[in-house]
Design an enzyme around this catalytic site. Structure first.
Site, mmCIF file in Angstrom:
data_model
loop_
_atom_site.group_PDB
_atom_site.id
_atom_site.type_symbol
_atom_site.label_atom_id
_atom_site.label_comp_id
_atom_site.label_asym_id
_atom_site.label_seq_id
_atom_site.Cartn_x
_atom_site.Cartn_y
_atom_site.Cartn_z
ATOM 1 N N LYS A 1 3.380 -10.512 11.113
ATOM 2 C CA LYS A 1 3.427 -10.487 9.724
ATOM 3 C C LYS A 1 4.903 -10.577 9.653
ATOM 4 O O LYS A 1 5.515 -9.498 9.720
ATOM 5 C CB LYS A 1 2.690 -9.481 9.253
ATOM 6 C CG LYS A 1 2.774 -9.300 7.424
ATOM 7 C CD LYS A 1 1.929 -8.423 7.055
ATOM 8 C CE LYS A 1 1.944 -8.303 5.384
ATOM 9 N NZ LYS A 1 3.231 -8.138 4.887
ATOM 10 N N LYS B 1 -6.645 -13.518 10.995
ATOM 11 C CA LYS B 1 -7.423 -14.438 10.331
ATOM 12 C C LYS B 1 -8.414 -15.217 11.092
ATOM 13 O O LYS B 1 -8.345 -15.107 12.153
ATOM 14 C CB LYS B 1 -6.415 -15.641 9.620
ATOM 15 C CG LYS B 1 -5.225 -15.128 9.014
ATOM 16 C CD LYS B 1 -4.190 -16.392 8.788
ATOM 17 C CE LYS B 1 -2.953 -15.739 8.150
ATOM 18 N NZ LYS B 1 -2.024 -16.866 8.164
ATOM 19 N N ALA C 1 6.093 2.094 3.597
ATOM 20 C CA ALA C 1 5.220 2.991 3.900
ATOM 21 C C ALA C 1 4.790 4.186 2.723
ATOM 22 O O ALA C 1 3.503 4.046 2.548
ATOM 23 C CB ALA C 1 5.711 3.999 5.112
ATOM 24 N N ARG D 1 6.799 -16.844 -4.480
ATOM 25 C CA ARG D 1 5.182 -16.635 -5.108
ATOM 26 C C ARG D 1 5.178 -15.921 -6.390
ATOM 27 O O ARG D 1 4.399 -16.522 -7.090
ATOM 28 C CB ARG D 1 4.937 -15.535 -3.833
ATOM 29 C CG ARG D 1 3.565 -15.055 -4.406
ATOM 30 C CD ARG D 1 3.015 -14.154 -3.443
ATOM 31 N NE ARG D 1 3.790 -12.547 -3.239
ATOM 32 C CZ ARG D 1 3.414 -11.744 -2.587
ATOM 33 N NH1 ARG D 1 2.298 -11.804 -1.740
ATOM 34 N NH2 ARG D 1 4.104 -10.696 -2.549
ATOM 35 N N TYR E 1 5.274 2.992 -0.462
ATOM 36 C CA TYR E 1 4.740 2.132 -1.301
ATOM 37 C C TYR E 1 3.378 2.033 -1.055
ATOM 38 O O TYR E 1 2.338 2.191 -1.784
ATOM 39 C CB TYR E 1 5.633 0.962 -1.295
ATOM 40 C CG TYR E 1 5.020 0.037 -2.233
ATOM 41 C CD1 TYR E 1 5.082 0.044 -3.640
ATOM 42 C CD2 TYR E 1 3.792 -1.069 -1.940
ATOM 43 C CE1 TYR E 1 4.548 -1.036 -4.658
ATOM 44 C CE2 TYR E 1 3.477 -1.910 -2.634
ATOM 45 C CZ TYR E 1 3.703 -1.827 -4.185
ATOM 46 O OH TYR E 1 3.251 -2.757 -4.912
ATOM 47 N N CYS F 1 43.176 13.494 14.824
ATOM 48 C CA CYS F 1 44.481 13.854 14.730
ATOM 49 C C CYS F 1 45.016 14.950 13.818
ATOM 50 O O CYS F 1 46.249 15.265 13.995
ATOM 51 C CB CYS F 1 45.194 12.378 14.270
ATOM 52 S SG CYS F 1 45.068 12.090 12.564
ATOM 53 N N LEU G 1 -2.474 -9.665 0.976
ATOM 54 C CA LEU G 1 -3.501 -9.734 1.965
ATOM 55 C C LEU G 1 -3.904 -8.129 1.766
ATOM 56 O O LEU G 1 -3.266 -7.099 1.186
ATOM 57 C CB LEU G 1 -2.939 -9.669 3.423
ATOM 58 C CG LEU G 1 -2.407 -11.054 3.684
ATOM 59 C CD1 LEU G 1 -1.377 -10.930 5.074
ATOM 60 C CD2 LEU G 1 -3.677 -11.823 4.076
#
Ligand code: IVH
Length: 721
Positions: free
Chosen positions: A118, A291, A35, A139, A37, A412, A83
């Site tokens: 995703k 998509k 988030a 990738r 980033y 203890c 994306l």
């Protein structure tokens, strides 16, 4: 902002993002949440859309980071894209408007989509030629990736060959991921080996796939979902949905939550349905991908800045929330480690009610300066235990004091210490209770460990039951488990377990029977069950194979402890100034103990750290008593003798695919009981491969190596004998 400040902000953002990219893509070790980033990237993109001159050569036009250099490079014939993201519903609506405008569609012209989860893993490209997997590549930067073909051979979910109708050249794209269960098991193992745990399943998957020693990938189970393609000789379908059906038909796993949608409302409904299910899924997802269904429209839409115009990722809201920290409680673990836990005002984070969050250790509390009564931000990282990430200091009530970590065990009362870390030579961040078995918390945790899956694995006697029996003072030591039935029978009728609330006749009978069935047990399980620090499943197996019998192990441990005691007495004497000549010589037992120590240190997989831990454990009288009491109750099977007349004794065996007649764990246990070594990955050294239905790459590899392959029937036949 002036142009100069905008420029400076742009440069700073670009540098920061580049650093995070490197950590994420090359080092598998991100330091900020997705988030955060995304927020950085959005700010950068906003600046660039107002000042297009700044976008030139900026990282927003590239994806990820270039290959790290540890693997050979593979050019992607068709680039692997990223994306565009939508956070708000309005952004999804904008996406649809843009697409319709681009295609010059009227408001009433039909437009269909797929909505797919995703998957939060790492994307991979699998190139099949003549239906055989020829190259697997990560990738990388989208244009070039890393060649991980050797590693992928160890991923069962990726088929080595495709079904008969698959196109001649077919580049399958999809996501490699790790399930929560496998992620947690991996972290347990890393911790056991004294290594740093991995932050989340995504990093675990990336790290596991990118092992330079490919066989190591086989020890870390990875999964795969196919959702796309690159180069294809002949497209088998003309819609996204049709392509997914084709991928499935060729034998590739595809995500079952994919939906066909025909409007914004249907997309949002699919989003909501999956978001609701999210917490129950065995793997991480971070949003939905929408998509355009028709491939001809996808082609017309094309791409911009390495992102398709025909798809968008609709992210789930960040799994962070703000709540109040009501108290800091200290939990005492099996080995005495004190873990601070934040008790929170319950709050829903990503569909799950969170009441507790980990604070890790004393250093972390000091770093955050978190105090009871504070308002804190919490985060569920990768669907694992929530953590406190930040204190909202401006909301702090008046008059609070910094939290003081206890110097005595809250259970203890024993002293708490920060031990020396043998690896760093500095005091450990973990504080420990020195009470050992005197500490009730350690007693319970050790008992829970004792009955756990890889240890005694007693059916019907799990963590919950152990806690209850301990609270009722019926079980305080491992030996008590095996005397439970006899003690129960000796009690007056009315006080017996069957007459207690919550226990029925059958459940008590079953419990006693399953305890009885574990009275005879393998040496490695017993060693593991003792719960000695740094002696996990793997070290236990190594120790068992080395000592072979309980008697040999027990004797060696006694000698080891004797040597350790004499050593410290000598050291103390010398420190006090006694001259070496006057220090008493080693006893005969200690001499033997020193030899045991040298032996342990030289064994691959053990070493000085495990030897130290064994010394410490067997140096405590209360541990010796507990161990000897236990030994009096059970029959420990020798590691070798029991294997002599089994056809699989001494053989290395690999299980792949599913078995109908027994679970994988059961098969593993059975094979080990018959003296075989169960290994995770196939090599020339493997003797037997048991391949059940659905066996994939491992079977292919076994065939290629010409190994002995058994089907389930032959396995059952041999397993019985
Ligand atoms: S499609 C051309 N579909 O998300 C579009 N990606 O941020 C390429 N991902 O690199 C991606 N699940 O690693 C697509 N169902 C899905 C996905 C998915 C996960 C990942 C993938 C991609 C990243 C983009």
């Amino acid at each position: 902002m002036t142009d100069d400040t905008i420029k400076a902000r742009h440069a700073a953002l670009a540098a920061e993002i580049a650093e995070h990219d490197k950590r994420y893509f090359q080092e598998d070790n991100p330091s900020i949440s997705d988030a955060d980033y995304d927020a950085l990237r959005r700010e950068l993109e906003d600046i660039e859309s107002d000042h297009p001159e700044l976008a030139d050569g900026s990282i927003t036009s590239g994806i990820g980071a270039a290959p790290s250099g540890a693997f050979a490079t593979v050019e992607h014939p068709v680039p692997m894209l990223s994306l565009n993201k939508a956070l708000a519903e309005s952004e999804v609506a904008d996406f649809i408007t843009r697409v319709r405008r681009f295609l010059r569609l009227g408001a009433d012209d039909p437009l269909a989509y797929t909505a797919e989860p995703k998957i939060d893993g790492l994307s991979i490209s699998l190139r099949y030629e003549a239906r055989k997997l020829v190259v697997a590549a990560t990738r990388g930067d989208g244009a070039q990736g890393e060649n991980v073909t050797a590693n992928i051979a160890y991923v069962d979910a990726v088929p080595q060959t495709l079904g008969k109708d698959a196109p001649d050249v077919f580049e399958v794209r999809g996501e490699i991921y790790m399930t929560h269960a496998d992620f947690e098991a991996l972290n347990r193992r890393l911790l056991e080996d004294g290594k740093r745990p991995v932050a989340n399943p995504r990093n675990a998957a990336a790290g596991s796939l990118r092992q330079v020693d490919a066989a190591k990938t086989g020890d870390r189970p990875l999964q795969f979902f196919a959702y796309g393609w690159g180069e294809v000789s002949v497209l088998p379908a003309d819609t996204q949905e049709g392509m997914i059906a084709a991928l499935r038909a060729y034998g590739l796993p595809v995500n079952p939550l994919t939906r066909h949608c025909e409007s914004l409302d249907e997309l949002l409904a699919a989003y909501l349905a999956v978001e609701t299910e999210r917490a129950n899924l065995p793997y991480d997802i971070d949003g939905m991908v929408y998509k355009i269904d028709r491939l001809d429209l996808q082609r017309r839409l094309g791409e911009r800045e390495r992102r398709p115009r025909w798809a968008i990722a609709h992210k789930f809201p960040a799994e962070r929330a703000i709540t109040e920290l009501e108290a800091i409680e200290i939990q005492v673990g099996r080995t005495g480690a004190l873990t601070p836990v934040a008790r929170l005002l319950p709050i829903t984070v990503g569909g799950v009610v969170v009441r507790n969050a980990t604070l890790h250790n004393a250093d972390e509390i000091a770093r955050l300066d978190v105090r009871p009564g504070d308002t804190v931000e919490i985060q569920r990282a990768g669907d694992v235990i929530p953590q406190v990430v930040r204190v909202l200091k401006e909301k702090r009530p008046k008059g609070t004091e910094p939290y003081v970590f206890p110097d005595h065990c809250p259970v203890c009362g024993s002293q708490v210490v920060a031990e020396m870390n043998p690896r760093t030579g500095r005091p450990d961040v973990v504080r420990r209770c020195t009470g050992g078995l005197v500490c009730e918390a350690q007693q319970v945790e050790r008992l829970k460990h004792f009955v756990s899956r890889a240890a005694f694995d007693i059916e019907g006697l799990g963590a919950k039951q152990i806690a209850a029996f301990h609270a009722e003072k019926l079980i305080k030591t491992p030996a008590d488990i095996f005397t439970l039935a006899a003690r129960d029978a000796a009690r007056p009728e009315a006080e017996r377990l069957v007459n207690k609330e919550g226990y029925g006749e059958t459940s008590v009978q079953n419990l006693f029977a399953s305890i009885e069935s574990r009275r005879t047990i393998s040496l490695r399980r017993v060693i593991y069950a003792l719960g000695i620090r740094r002696v996990g499943e793997i070290s236990s197996r190594v120790l068992a194979l080395h000592f072979k019998t309980w008697e040999a192990f027990r004797e060696a441990m006694g000698l080891l402890a004797t040597a350790a005691k004499e050593r410290s007495a000598r050291e103390e004497a010398i420190a006090k100034g006694t001259s070496l000549d006057d220090v008493a010589g080693w006893s005969e037992a200690a001499e033997k103990g020193l030899a045991v120590r040298a032996e342990l240190e030289s064994i691959d997989g053990l070493g000085a750290v495990v030897a130290d831990a064994l010394e410490a454990f067997f140096g405590e009288q209360h541990n010796i008593d507990a161990v000897d009491d236990l030994a009096g109750e059970i029959n420990v099977e020798d590691e070798v003798a029991r294997a002599v007349d089994s056809p699989i004794a001494g053989k290395a065996i690999v299980f792949t695919g599913s078995l109908e007649g027994m679970t994988r764990d059961e098969a593993k246990a059975r094979a080990e009981a018959l003296g075989a070594r169960v290994v995770g990955s196939i090599s020339k050294k493997t003797d037997i491969v048991v391949a059940g239905p659905g066996a994939g790459s491992k079977l292919a590899k076994a065939q290629a190596l010409g190994l002995e392959i058994w089907d389930e029937e032959s396995w059952m036949k041999n397993a019985r004998g």
